[in-house]
Design an enzyme around this catalytic site. Structure first.
Site, short mmCIF file in Angstrom:
data_model
loop_
_atom_site.label_atom_id
_atom_site.label_comp_id
_atom_site.label_asym_id
_atom_site.label_seq_id
_atom_site.Cartn_x
_atom_site.Cartn_y
_atom_site.Cartn_z
N HIS A 94 15.32 -33.17 -21.24
CA HIS A 94 14.91 -34.08 -20.16
C HIS A 94 13.47 -33.82 -19.73
CE1 HIS A 94 19.11 -35.22 -20.07
NE2 HIS A 94 19.40 -33.92 -20.09
N ASN A 139 -0.65 -0.04 6.19
CA ASN A 139 0.06 -0.93 5.27
C ASN A 139 0.61 -2.05 6.13
OD1 ASN A 139 1.52 -2.14 3.26
ND2 ASN A 139 3.19 -0.65 3.30
N GLY A 140 0.24 -3.30 5.83
CA GLY A 140 0.74 -4.44 6.62
C GLY A 140 -0.39 -5.42 6.89
N LYS A 146 9.92 -11.43 -16.40
CA LYS A 146 9.50 -10.13 -16.94
C LYS A 146 8.30 -10.29 -17.86
CE LYS A 146 11.23 -8.17 -14.95
NZ LYS A 146 11.84 -7.89 -13.78
N CYS A 156 0.84 -1.21 0.00
CA CYS A 156 0.00 0.00 0.00
C CYS A 156 0.87 1.25 0.00
CB CYS A 156 -0.88 -0.01 1.24
SG CYS A 156 -1.83 -1.52 1.36
N LYS A 201 4.92 -2.99 -6.14
CA LYS A 201 6.35 -2.77 -6.34
C LYS A 201 7.18 -3.35 -5.19
CE LYS A 201 10.06 -1.22 -8.23
NZ LYS A 201 10.55 -1.93 -9.43
N GLU A 228 5.12 -11.21 -15.78
CA GLU A 228 4.53 -10.25 -14.84
C GLU A 228 3.94 -9.04 -15.52
OE1 GLU A 228 7.05 -8.43 -11.94
OE2 GLU A 228 8.80 -8.52 -13.21
N ARG A 232 2.90 1.25 -5.88
CA ARG A 232 3.09 0.35 -4.74
C ARG A 232 1.87 -0.54 -4.53
NH1 ARG A 232 7.12 1.67 -1.11
NH2 ARG A 232 5.99 0.52 0.47
N TRP A 292 -3.14 -2.33 -1.85
CA TRP A 292 -2.89 -3.62 -2.48
C TRP A 292 -3.53 -4.62 -1.54
CZ3 TRP A 292 0.01 -8.09 -1.20
CH2 TRP A 292 0.24 -8.98 -2.26
N GLU A 338 15.10 -14.49 -15.53
CA GLU A 338 14.65 -13.09 -15.39
C GLU A 338 13.81 -12.67 -16.59
OE1 GLU A 338 14.18 -10.70 -13.53
OE2 GLU A 338 14.23 -8.90 -14.79
#
Ligand code: AGP
Length: 608
Positions: free
Chosen positions: A504, A100-101, A485, A2, A603, A488, A27, A74, A481
């Protein structure tokens, strides 16, 4: 996570809060809300959706108020909805709180409050906290907040506003970042300096277990146990301009094009080509202590974890130190085997990732030194580390990390360089490495010069639903990576393997609808990679190859080829990641995704 901002001062609060909130929207952004005291009355507006929708709801309203707070969410408890959006107001309607939390014991606290006849409007833990404070409030707001927080288990970064205290904000933190901004006759509080650096660069970071009282021209910090805390303010090292798009369509694109500068910033003053040395201040280790390190463990999450995996190659190649990379969220519960010869690196762009912070504390609990590789100065992980390296990438606003990845692998390269020259690396090898490092940012710029070609090629791939990314050696983490990318920001499925591993099992997935991105620079794996490409083509698999300039023979094997300049074999990750960052970006743009604020993401993940 948040976004939080609060203001108390002499200017109208509403627009300061909304503008600050927009700078925090990366965020977390599924709902937003604002609260002010207008003519002594608590006034709240909130809305599911983006901040622009909240502004639309406010319309032409301009509250006559110089104090308030705002929040962008969020979701952790309860779906994104207007009822679950912050600020939450207590049952008296006079007290508002943003948070936030995660309050882990909110259910039992809620039951206790319901027994007292308090009814709840939302499913959130935050509404329990605001009513707990209200239940303990007898006129002294800071004391009520302190007493309530003593009953809470979990993490919080909160701001509280009460009608009875028209010139005061109370803020407190435990596990979620809170920073105070000290202005001239006005004060700010936020979850991230980005929200207030346009107004002041004079900031004070709260530590866990601390509470602050903010007035227009004064602030006071105490512990939850009420001991006074004295803390010097620090100066934010970058300007608000660096946190703006500067003409780019998205922050992510701007930050990809900042990758050369990110490498220069991470190297600045730390490489001595004439002596073939790297010199990092801040490790807080003597040369003997560095020689005494027999094992390195890297803890991180997401992109930072993949940067650590590149770091593992650098540390084992240049410093010959056995290194392993652990997901921070796993490390902290695995009862890790550590001893006095083990050195731990915690890698984090934000410096606030809860899993990484918890893993750092677990390593320190076992007596092991933890060094941070961090971007955000003054962040919690930076402050709790026993030293470390700031990567100086500047503010990274795009939720998908790009330039910070380059800064992180640069930091690892310099650490491996410095440790290596204390061990088996010769001066001549050091000079060669230093000379290549100095020109590598220009080579990243040359890789970026192919951006239009990537944009064209991306159109060939936006219609596929599944991808493989393959790489060998230090390019395997680049494949990881690159796959992350794409996932997401375009929401397409992609997974990465060491190239040879395809045989394999995974190769069973290959057909004309399952393209593969293969990283095949002109390094020691080149011939082997070509054979693997042949195996994929034999099964009608579409190939996008990333190779070294001049190796046009790949045009005979691959459907599309992207080029990067030549460099020393171990340093290819600095270059091969560039087309993969651009590819993910262009595919997401083709699919009209919200590139800077992808769905479901935040973020900085400050919850576990
Ligand atoms: C990267 O693009 C993601 N946004 C995410 O994986 C991120 O790298 C991870 O959450 C770690 O964040 P940190 O570097 O701030 O600790």
């Amino acid at each position: 996570m948040c976004g939080i901002i609060g203001y108390v001062g002499k200017r109208p609060a509403q627009n300061i809060l909304l503008d600050g909130l927009k700078r925090l929207e990366y965020r977390g952004y599924d709902s937003a809300g604002i609260a002010v005291l207008e003519h002594g009355k608590l006034t709240v507006e909130k809305n599911v959706g983006r901040i622009l929708e909240l502004e639309a709801k406010l319309g032409s309203t301009q509250w006559a108020s110089t104090i308030g707070m705002a929040h962008t969410r969020w979701a952790t408890h309860g779906k994104p909805s207007t009822a679950n959006a912050h600020p939450h107001v207590d049952h008296t309607g006079k007290l508002a709180l943003i948070h936030n939390g995660i309050i882990e014991n909110y259910r039992e606290l809620r039951k206790e409050l319901e027994k007292k006849g308090i009814a709840f409007q939302s499913q959130t833990d935050t509404e329990v906290l605001v009513n707990l404070i209200s239940d303990l409030y007898t006129g002294d707001l800071r004391t009520a907040v302190q007493e309530a927080l003593k009953l809470v288990r979990g993490t919080y970064g909160i701001v509280v506003l009460h009608e009875d205290h028209p010139g005061m904000l109370i803020t407190a933190r435990n596990g979620s970042p809170i920073v105070l901004g000290l202005g001239d006759g006005e004060n700010f509080v936020a979850s991230d300096v980005t929200a207030m650096v346009a107004h002041t660069k004079n900031v004070v970071y709260l530590e866990d277990g601390e509470i602050a009282e903010l007035h227009a021209g004064t602030h006071e910090i105490r512990t939850i146990g009420n001991e006074t805390v004295t803390r010097e303010a620090s100066e934010v090292a970058w300007s608000i301009k660096q946190a703006e798009r500067q003409g780019y369509e998205h922050f992510m694109l701007k930050e990809i094009f900042e990758e050369p500068e990110a490498m220069r910033n991470a190297m600045r003053g730390r490489v001595i080509p004439s002596e073939g040395l790297a010199k990092l201040g801040g490790l807080n280790l003597t040369e003997d202590e560095m020689r005494d390190v027999r094992r390195i463990v890297i803890i991180a999450c997401g992109t930072a974890y993949y940067a650590g995996t590149v770091g593992e190659y650098f540390l084992e190649h240049y410093a010959r130190i056995p290194t392993e990379v652990e997901f921070a969220s796993e490390f902290r519960y695995n009862n890790p085997v550590l001893d006095e010869h083990t050195l731990v690196f915690a890698v984090s762009q934000s410096g606030e990732t809860a899993d990484t912070l918890a893993a750092l504390r677990e390593a320190q609990r076992k007596g092991v030194r933890v060094l941070g590789i961090i971007n955000v100065v003054g962040s919690t992980i930076a402050r709790e580390s026993n030293g470390g390296v700031y990567i100086h990438s500047g503010p990274e606003i795009g939720v998908a990390s790009t330039k910070a990845f380059i800064g992180q692998i640069t930091a690892f390269l310099l650490i491996a360089f410095q440790f290596g020259r204390l061990r088996t690396m010769s001066q001549q090898e050091g000079i060669e490495l230093a000379n290549e490092l100095i020109v590598l940012p220009e080579k990243i710029e040359r890789a970026l010069a192919y951006a239009n070609r990537v944009k064209e090629i991306a159109k060939h791939y936006a219609s596929y639903k599944n991808f493989f990314y393959l790489g060998r050696g230090a390019n395997y983490p680049i494949a990881l990576e690159g796959a992350l990318k794409l996932k997401e920001i375009s929401y397409l499925h992609s997974e990465a393997y060491p190239t040879a591993e395809m045989k394999h099992g995974p190769i069973a997935m290959i057909d004309e609808n399952f393209p593969t991105v293969v990283i095949v620079p002109n390094d020691l794996y080149y011939e082997k990679n070509i054979s693997n490409i042949e195996e994929i083509r034999a099964r009608s698999g579409k190939i996008l190859a990333v190779t070294t300039e001049g190796h046009t023979i790949l045009e005979e094997y691959a459907d599309d080829v992207l080029y990067v300049p030549e460099t020393l074999h171990p340093l290819y990750p600095f270059l091969t990641i560039v087309p993969l960052h651009l590819l993910a970006y262009e595919v997401a743009v083709d699919l009209q995704r919200d590139v800077d604020k992808p769905r479901n993401l935040a973020k900085s993940v400050t919850v576990e």
